[in-house]
Enzyme design. Structure first.
Site, mmCIF file in Angstrom:
data_model
loop_
_atom_site.group_PDB
_atom_site.id
_atom_site.type_symbol
_atom_site.label_atom_id
_atom_site.label_comp_id
_atom_site.label_asym_id
_atom_site.label_seq_id
_atom_site.Cartn_x
_atom_site.Cartn_y
_atom_site.Cartn_z
ATOM 1 N N VAL A 152 3.447 1.707 5.393
ATOM 2 C CA VAL A 152 3.203 3.126 5.335
ATOM 3 C C VAL A 152 1.407 3.087 5.477
ATOM 4 O O VAL A 152 0.668 2.629 4.722
ATOM 5 C CB VAL A 152 3.430 3.846 4.171
ATOM 6 C CG1 VAL A 152 2.701 5.315 4.126
ATOM 7 C CG2 VAL A 152 4.746 3.823 3.750
ATOM 8 N N LEU A 153 1.113 3.391 6.691
ATOM 9 C CA LEU A 153 -0.245 3.503 6.922
ATOM 10 C C LEU A 153 -0.812 5.155 7.087
ATOM 11 O O LEU A 153 0.098 5.764 7.795
ATOM 12 C CB LEU A 153 -0.739 2.754 8.515
ATOM 13 C CG LEU A 153 -0.594 1.371 8.418
ATOM 14 C CD1 LEU A 153 -0.165 0.791 9.901
ATOM 15 C CD2 LEU A 153 -2.217 0.830 8.050
ATOM 16 N N ILE A 154 -1.827 5.365 6.338
ATOM 17 C CA ILE A 154 -2.152 6.809 6.388
ATOM 18 C C ILE A 154 -3.388 6.700 6.842
ATOM 19 O O ILE A 154 -4.380 5.948 6.522
ATOM 20 C CB ILE A 154 -2.081 7.192 4.614
ATOM 21 C CG1 ILE A 154 -0.587 7.293 4.337
ATOM 22 C CG2 ILE A 154 -2.747 8.831 4.860
ATOM 23 C CD1 ILE A 154 -0.508 7.686 3.104
ATOM 24 N N HIS A 213 -9.782 1.820 10.757
ATOM 25 C CA HIS A 213 -8.907 0.827 9.978
ATOM 26 C C HIS A 213 -7.424 1.256 10.661
ATOM 27 O O HIS A 213 -6.664 0.367 11.027
ATOM 28 C CB HIS A 213 -8.807 0.766 8.647
ATOM 29 C CG HIS A 213 -9.299 -0.536 7.986
ATOM 30 N ND1 HIS A 213 -10.608 -0.685 7.582
ATOM 31 C CD2 HIS A 213 -8.502 -1.393 7.601
ATOM 32 C CE1 HIS A 213 -10.565 -1.907 7.161
ATOM 33 N NE2 HIS A 213 -9.284 -2.287 7.081
ATOM 34 N N ARG A 221 8.213 11.853 5.408
ATOM 35 C CA ARG A 221 9.268 10.893 6.210
ATOM 36 C C ARG A 221 9.584 9.711 5.353
ATOM 37 O O ARG A 221 10.475 8.938 5.795
ATOM 38 C CB ARG A 221 8.330 10.290 7.459
ATOM 39 C CG ARG A 221 8.241 11.080 8.443
ATOM 40 C CD ARG A 221 6.952 10.978 9.341
ATOM 41 N NE ARG A 221 6.750 11.972 10.402
ATOM 42 C CZ ARG A 221 6.460 13.018 10.240
ATOM 43 N NH1 ARG A 221 5.966 13.502 9.074
ATOM 44 N NH2 ARG A 221 6.225 14.038 11.293
ATOM 45 N N TRP A 232 0.912 -1.233 0.016
ATOM 46 C CA TRP A 232 0.020 0.141 -0.059
ATOM 47 C C TRP A 232 0.882 1.043 -0.141
ATOM 48 O O TRP A 232 1.900 1.321 0.540
ATOM 49 C CB TRP A 232 -0.968 -0.130 1.322
ATOM 50 C CG TRP A 232 -2.160 -0.838 1.062
ATOM 51 C CD1 TRP A 232 -2.103 -2.005 0.961
ATOM 52 C CD2 TRP A 232 -3.702 -0.421 1.327
ATOM 53 N NE1 TRP A 232 -3.567 -2.623 1.079
ATOM 54 C CE2 TRP A 232 -4.455 -1.406 1.081
ATOM 55 C CE3 TRP A 232 -4.155 1.031 1.215
ATOM 56 C CZ2 TRP A 232 -5.767 -1.307 1.001
ATOM 57 C CZ3 TRP A 232 -5.393 1.046 1.334
ATOM 58 C CH2 TRP A 232 -6.419 -0.176 0.993
ATOM 59 N N THR A 257 -12.180 5.943 8.616
ATOM 60 C CA THR A 257 -12.690 4.901 9.700
ATOM 61 C C THR A 257 -11.486 4.456 10.866
ATOM 62 O O THR A 257 -10.486 4.976 10.737
ATOM 63 C CB THR A 257 -13.002 3.666 8.716
ATOM 64 O OG1 THR A 257 -11.557 3.001 8.237
ATOM 65 C CG2 THR A 257 -13.951 3.902 7.485
ATOM 66 N N TRP A 305 -1.197 -4.942 7.693
ATOM 67 C CA TRP A 305 -1.484 -6.060 8.485
ATOM 68 C C TRP A 305 -0.891 -7.337 8.304
ATOM 69 O O TRP A 305 -0.888 -8.157 9.400
ATOM 70 C CB TRP A 305 -3.390 -6.004 8.144
ATOM 71 C CG TRP A 305 -3.922 -7.224 8.794
ATOM 72 C CD1 TRP A 305 -4.145 -8.536 8.361
ATOM 73 C CD2 TRP A 305 -4.392 -7.137 10.338
ATOM 74 N NE1 TRP A 305 -4.882 -9.271 9.302
ATOM 75 C CE2 TRP A 305 -5.080 -8.315 10.395
ATOM 76 C CE3 TRP A 305 -4.470 -6.037 11.188
ATOM 77 C CZ2 TRP A 305 -5.710 -8.743 11.698
ATOM 78 C CZ3 TRP A 305 -4.929 -6.502 12.236
ATOM 79 C CH2 TRP A 305 -5.635 -7.611 12.503
ATOM 80 N N GLU A 306 -0.383 -7.657 7.185
ATOM 81 C CA GLU A 306 0.128 -8.815 6.970
ATOM 82 C C GLU A 306 1.703 -8.902 7.179
ATOM 83 O O GLU A 306 2.342 -9.689 7.156
ATOM 84 C CB GLU A 306 0.043 -9.318 5.266
ATOM 85 C CG GLU A 306 -1.250 -9.730 5.115
ATOM 86 C CD GLU A 306 -2.333 -8.830 4.824
ATOM 87 O OE1 GLU A 306 -2.207 -7.378 4.541
ATOM 88 O OE2 GLU A 306 -3.515 -8.926 5.044
HETATM 89 C C1 DLZ Z 1 -7.172 -1.871 4.158
HETATM 90 C C2 DLZ Z 1 -6.220 -0.943 4.288
HETATM 91 C C3 DLZ Z 1 -6.145 0.462 4.441
HETATM 92 C C4 DLZ Z 1 -7.574 1.019 4.443
HETATM 93 N N1 DLZ Z 1 -5.332 1.226 4.493
HETATM 94 C C5 DLZ Z 1 -3.780 0.581 4.538
HETATM 95 C C6 DLZ Z 1 -2.778 1.464 4.575
HETATM 96 O O1 DLZ Z 1 -2.782 2.601 4.807
HETATM 97 N N2 DLZ Z 1 -1.638 0.808 4.505
HETATM 98 C C7 DLZ Z 1 -1.446 -0.343 4.619
HETATM 99 O O2 DLZ Z 1 -0.078 -0.639 4.649
HETATM 100 N N3 DLZ Z 1 -2.597 -1.216 4.383
HETATM 101 C C8 DLZ Z 1 -3.519 -0.848 4.485
HETATM 102 N N4 DLZ Z 1 -4.720 -1.425 4.264
HETATM 103 C C9 DLZ Z 1 -4.641 -3.019 3.906
HETATM 104 C C10 DLZ Z 1 -4.308 -3.863 5.146
HETATM 105 O O3 DLZ Z 1 -3.245 -3.388 5.925
HETATM 106 C C11 DLZ Z 1 -4.430 -5.477 4.877
HETATM 107 O O4 DLZ Z 1 -3.800 -5.765 3.871
HETATM 108 C C12 DLZ Z 1 -5.711 -5.884 4.521
HETATM 109 O O5 DLZ Z 1 -6.680 -5.450 5.311
HETATM 110 C C13 DLZ Z 1 -5.809 -7.357 4.035
HETATM 111 O O6 DLZ Z 1 -6.000 -7.987 5.338
#
Ligand code: DLZ
Length: 194
Positions: free
Chosen positions: A118-120, A126, A165, A28, A124, A63-64
């Site tokens: 990278v989580l943004i 999530h 970053r 992502w 929600t 998540w993985e």
């Molecule tokens: C679902 C999701 C969302 C909304 N945002 C991100 C993100 O910003 N960065 C990231 O690495 N992964 C995101 N994911 C995907 C989840 O990490 C995961 O791959 C899915 O929920 C499938 O298990």
């Protein structure tokens, strides 16, 4: 203003050329991910890690990452005597290759692994659930396996923060460079403490 990065490591690491480092990254937000992976690799090479001792794999999202990190460590230990290229059957970002022949990477247990995501934050919950589970999972894997796991997960409130970053844009800093240095330091020290 306080420096927000770690002070430079006090010594160089003579073992660096013998270290085997894994990188597992989410897919992502690929613009940032690609920059962070490159920053990490450049930093590892600069510290003396050999290109053939850097193993790169990918997973779908952050998540993985704990699962991918755990599997990569285990596979490197199980397959220590055989070619351990593409430990999870994924592709490589080293030099932009789509895949690499087995002869280009060495096999053996990993001395450290960098887990990059990278989580943004969105609208929600999530972001909160994934980031909390991810960092706790990664910490647990490091402690359970005694293989240093470097936290390469950006938890950004905006895309702009994530880019800053990842070294993208003016006055930006690529945190991947810090993660590469942390991996070499922790892998060297862990070998030394063994
Ligand atoms: C679902 C999701 C969302 C909304 N945002 C991100 C993100 O910003 N960065 C990231 O690495 N992964 C995101 N994911 C995907 C989840 O990490 C995961 O791959 C899915 O929920 C499938 O298990």
């Amino acid at each position: 203003m306080l420096e927000k990065r770690p002070a430079a490591a006090p010594t160089s690491f003579p073992l660096a050329s013998t270290l085997r480092i894994g990188i597992v990254h989410a897919r992502w937000n690929t613009e940032c991910i690609d920059a962070l992976v490159k920053g990490s690799v450049d930093s590892l090479l600069k510290s003396g890690v050999k290109k053939e001792n850097i193993h790169i794999e990918s997973v779908p999202g952050s998540w993985e990452l704990p699962h991918g990190t755990s599997r990569m460590i285990a596979a490197s230990q199980i397959q220590a005597s055989s070619a351990a290229t593409d430990l999870m059957g994924a592709t490589s970002l080293l030099d932009g290759e789509d895949s690499k022949p087995e002869s280009q990477t060495s096999s053996g247990p990993l001395d450290a692994i960098i887990s990059i995501g990278v989580l943004i934050k969105g609208s929600t919950m999530h972001f909160e659930y994934i980031s909390e589970a991810c960092v706790h999972g990664l910490m647990r894997i490091g402690l359970d396996t005694n293989v240093p796991v470097i936290l390469g997960v950006l938890t950004a409130l905006t895309e702009e923060q994530a880019k800053q970053r990842s070294g993208i844009g003016a006055n930006a800093h690529n945190h991947g460079e810090d993660w590469g240095a942390a991996a070499v330091e922790m892998a060297s020290k862990t070998k030394g403490w063994a």
